[in-house]
Motif scaffolding. Structure first.
Motif, PDB file in Angstrom:
ATOM      1  N   ALA A  81      -0.929  -4.776   2.245  1.00  0.00           N
ATOM      2  CA  ALA A  81      -1.955  -5.810   2.435  1.00  0.00           C
ATOM      3  C   ALA A  81      -2.853  -5.923   1.211  1.00  0.00           C
ATOM      4  O   ALA A  81      -3.215  -7.034   0.784  1.00  0.00           O
ATOM      5  N   ASP A  82      -3.217  -4.793   0.642  1.00  0.00           N
ATOM      6  CA  ASP A  82      -4.045  -4.807  -0.560  1.00  0.00           C
ATOM      7  C   ASP A  82      -3.311  -5.455  -1.733  1.00  0.00           C
ATOM      8  O   ASP A  82      -3.913  -6.201  -2.523  1.00  0.00           O
ATOM      9  N   SER A 136       1.109   0.031   5.435  1.00  0.00           N
ATOM     10  CA  SER A 136       0.869  -1.409   5.566  1.00  0.00           C
ATOM     11  C   SER A 136      -0.444  -1.843   4.919  1.00  0.00           C
ATOM     12  O   SER A 136      -0.550  -2.975   4.423  1.00  0.00           O
ATOM     13  N   PHE A 137      -1.429  -0.963   4.907  1.00  0.00           N
ATOM     14  CA  PHE A 137      -2.696  -1.327   4.265  1.00  0.00           C
ATOM     15  C   PHE A 137      -2.523  -1.465   2.745  1.00  0.00           C
ATOM     16  O   PHE A 137      -3.171  -2.293   2.106  1.00  0.00           O
ATOM     17  N   LYS A 138      -1.648  -0.634   2.176  1.00  0.00           N
ATOM     18  CA  LYS A 138      -1.375  -0.763   0.737  1.00  0.00           C
ATOM     19  C   LYS A 138      -0.658  -2.077   0.438  1.00  0.00           C
ATOM     20  O   LYS A 138      -0.947  -2.747  -0.560  1.00  0.00           O
ATOM     21  N   THR A 144       7.611  -5.024   0.772  1.00  0.00           N
ATOM     22  CA  THR A 144       7.420  -5.531   2.136  1.00  0.00           C
ATOM     23  C   THR A 144       8.711  -5.423   2.938  1.00  0.00           C
ATOM     24  O   THR A 144       8.724  -4.953   4.094  1.00  0.00           O
ATOM     25  N   VAL A 178      -0.963  -7.761  -1.529  1.00  0.00           N
ATOM     26  CA  VAL A 178      -0.921  -9.204  -1.258  1.00  0.00           C
ATOM     27  C   VAL A 178      -2.269  -9.836  -1.567  1.00  0.00           C
ATOM     28  O   VAL A 178      -2.353 -10.925  -2.155  1.00  0.00           O
ATOM     29  N   LEU A 179      -3.336  -9.164  -1.167  1.00  0.00           N
ATOM     30  CA  LEU A 179      -4.689  -9.651  -1.459  1.00  0.00           C
ATOM     31  C   LEU A 179      -4.893  -9.819  -2.960  1.00  0.00           C
ATOM     32  O   LEU A 179      -5.452 -10.825  -3.418  1.00  0.00           O
ATOM     33  N   ASP A 224      -2.944 -12.908  -4.197  1.00  0.00           N
ATOM     34  CA  ASP A 224      -3.578 -14.152  -3.752  1.00  0.00           C
ATOM     35  C   ASP A 224      -4.879 -14.421  -4.510  1.00  0.00           C
ATOM     36  O   ASP A 224      -5.180 -15.563  -4.879  1.00  0.00           O
ATOM     37  N   LYS A 256       6.213   0.446   8.136  1.00  0.00           N
ATOM     38  CA  LYS A 256       5.132  -0.541   8.056  1.00  0.00           C
ATOM     39  C   LYS A 256       4.133  -0.355   9.210  1.00  0.00           C
ATOM     40  O   LYS A 256       3.008  -0.874   9.153  1.00  0.00           O
ATOM     41  N   GLN A 258      -0.528   2.743   8.952  1.00  0.00           N
ATOM     42  CA  GLN A 258      -1.529   2.023   8.166  1.00  0.00           C
ATOM     43  C   GLN A 258      -1.601   2.518   6.721  1.00  0.00           C
ATOM     44  O   GLN A 258      -1.961   1.745   5.818  1.00  0.00           O
TER      45      GLN A 258
END
Length: 415
Positions: A288-289, A284-286, A264, A291-292, A295, A278, A281
């Motif tokens: 985000a994935d 940044s989408f990777k 990040t 982080v998902l 979590d 970032k 996409q």
């Protein structure tokens, strides 16, 4: 675990571990990875000094007397400097202590638990053998009776903490005529009884954790060192699934987290085509994935920890939950660190950043304490049993009937 789910006491515990982890010298981490340190005794001793070993061990034996929810908070944080830190911490303070707390005599608890919790003695669980690890009841290590003692012969391999351990929790056959699950005994074997260890594996990652071959050649073990009942190792083994697998899953999140954080930060600083990467996409989408995935893993871990703390949850259901957690979390964390490496590109494949080390370390998570294939085997087995029992006395709606031709003659043929 998520901070908004933590009590003030749990937040304080988390921050206490974070402060400790920040104090570990980078040279210590690098020396472990280089195998200059073969077992992190100083780390374990400091954990003991700070009362961070035996989080769930009752206070009267030197632990903190807390619950699984607290344990997974510590497990995540303790792994931030490297997965092997959690492995050695978990084996000595979560796994071995579990057997003694649940199955040990009062004398054994007073004898073994305080020095382990203080970090004065180190412990290892000896399960895997040269012929394999997943087939637990196929073990060939054997202990024969000799008066009131047992003479132990055999070999264990890939034993995390074996090189540094003072105590070895050992499973061995004691009745060759009995069915496998009724003929094994669990022993606490002490190094001075004649245990031999060899630090000989060139590991891909998770170095410096004392992973060793452990050899028993006519080792005399007194009956006072039998944990539980003679020929009664099966219940101990089933109980040990909880700290082995739930602990491993929680630790894996902590070991994966730095990769996502570093990626990040890198993608915020790094520019290409006139902008921070970032802003693409594809990058940044990777992130985000990733982080998902982390979590979601925390959600699974928290739910399973709550189940482990609840005495009303059936042992069979808990076995399924911890097995699912171990498989799901380790695989999702593996994906997350690979996504982190991908967005950083070539620099992540060097030792300029610790991404390559994190990737090497995390590959172990899907193999040790039961391969993920075994986790799936256990999960399906327990789920089918649960469903069969549920069908006998269920207050759920029967959804099978909710189809237009649900009762069409001759359509539902099962044989």
């Amino acid at each position: 675990m998520f901070d908004f789910l933590m009590t003030p006491e749990q937040l304080k515990l988390r921050d206490e571990v974070r402060e400790f982890v920040r104090s570990i010298p980078r040279e210590y981490i690098l020396d472990m990875d280089a195998d200059k340190i073969k077992y992190p005794k100083d780390f374990i001793r400091e954990c003991g000094r700070r009362n961070l070993i035996g989080i769930r061990v009752p206070k009267e034996y030197g632990g903190r007397g807390l619950k699984w929810v607290d344990d997974v908070i510590v497990a995540e944080e303790i792994c931030v400097p490297g997965y092997i830190f959690g492995c050695t911490w978990g084996v000595t303070g979560d796994v071995v202590t579990e057997a003694i707390v649940h199955f040990g005599t009062e004398e054994q608890k007073k004898r073994f638990l305080p020095p382990i919790c203080k970090g004065e003695k180190f412990a290892a669980e000896c399960l895997t053998e040269p012929r394999g690890g997943s087939d637990f009841f196929g073990a060939t290590t054997f202990a024969r009776r000799d008066g009131d003692d047992f003479i132990l012969n055999g070999q264990k391999r890939f034993i995390v903490g074996g090189e540094g351990a003072d105590y070895f929790l050992v499973y061995a056959k004691t009745d060759l005529e009995a069915p496998p699950h009724k003929g094994m005994t669990c022993f606490m074997v002490e190094r001075e009884m004649g245990v031999k260890t060899e630090y000989l594996y060139g590991l891909m990652g998770c170095r410096g954790g004392g992973t060793a071959r452990v050899v028993f050649e006519n080792v005399r073990v007194p009956k006072e060192n039998v944990i539980g009942e003679v020929n009664g190792a099966a219940p101990i083994f089933y109980q040990m699934m909880v700290p082995e697998r739930l602990g491993t899953a929680a630790m894996t999140i902590g070991a994966a987290r730095p990769a996502v954080e570093i990626a990040t930060d890198y993608t915020t600083k790094r520019k290409a085509f006139g902008t921070q990467i970032k802003n693409f996409q594809a990058v940044s989408f990777k992130v985000a994935d990733a982080v998902l995935k982390l979590d979601t893993c925390r959600s699974v871990i928290y739910t399973t920890a709550v189940a482990a703390d609840d005495p009303n949850v059936k042992a069979s259901r808990l076995r399924r939950l911890v097995s699912q957690s171990k498989k799901f979390v380790t695989e999702q964390c593996w994906d997350a660190v690979n996504l982190a490496m991908q967005v950083m590109g070539g620099i992540a494949y060097t030792d300029v950043y610790p991404l390559e080390k994190i990737v090497r370390d995390l590959r172990l998570s899907m193999i040790w304490v039961g391969t993920n294939e075994i986790m799936t085997l256990i999960s399906q087995h327990e789920w089918y049993k649960e469903r069969a029992e549920e069908l006998k006395n269920s207050n759920k709606r029967d959804s099978e009937a909710d189809a237009l031709n649900a009762f069409a003659a001759g359509e539902k043929i099962y044989e």
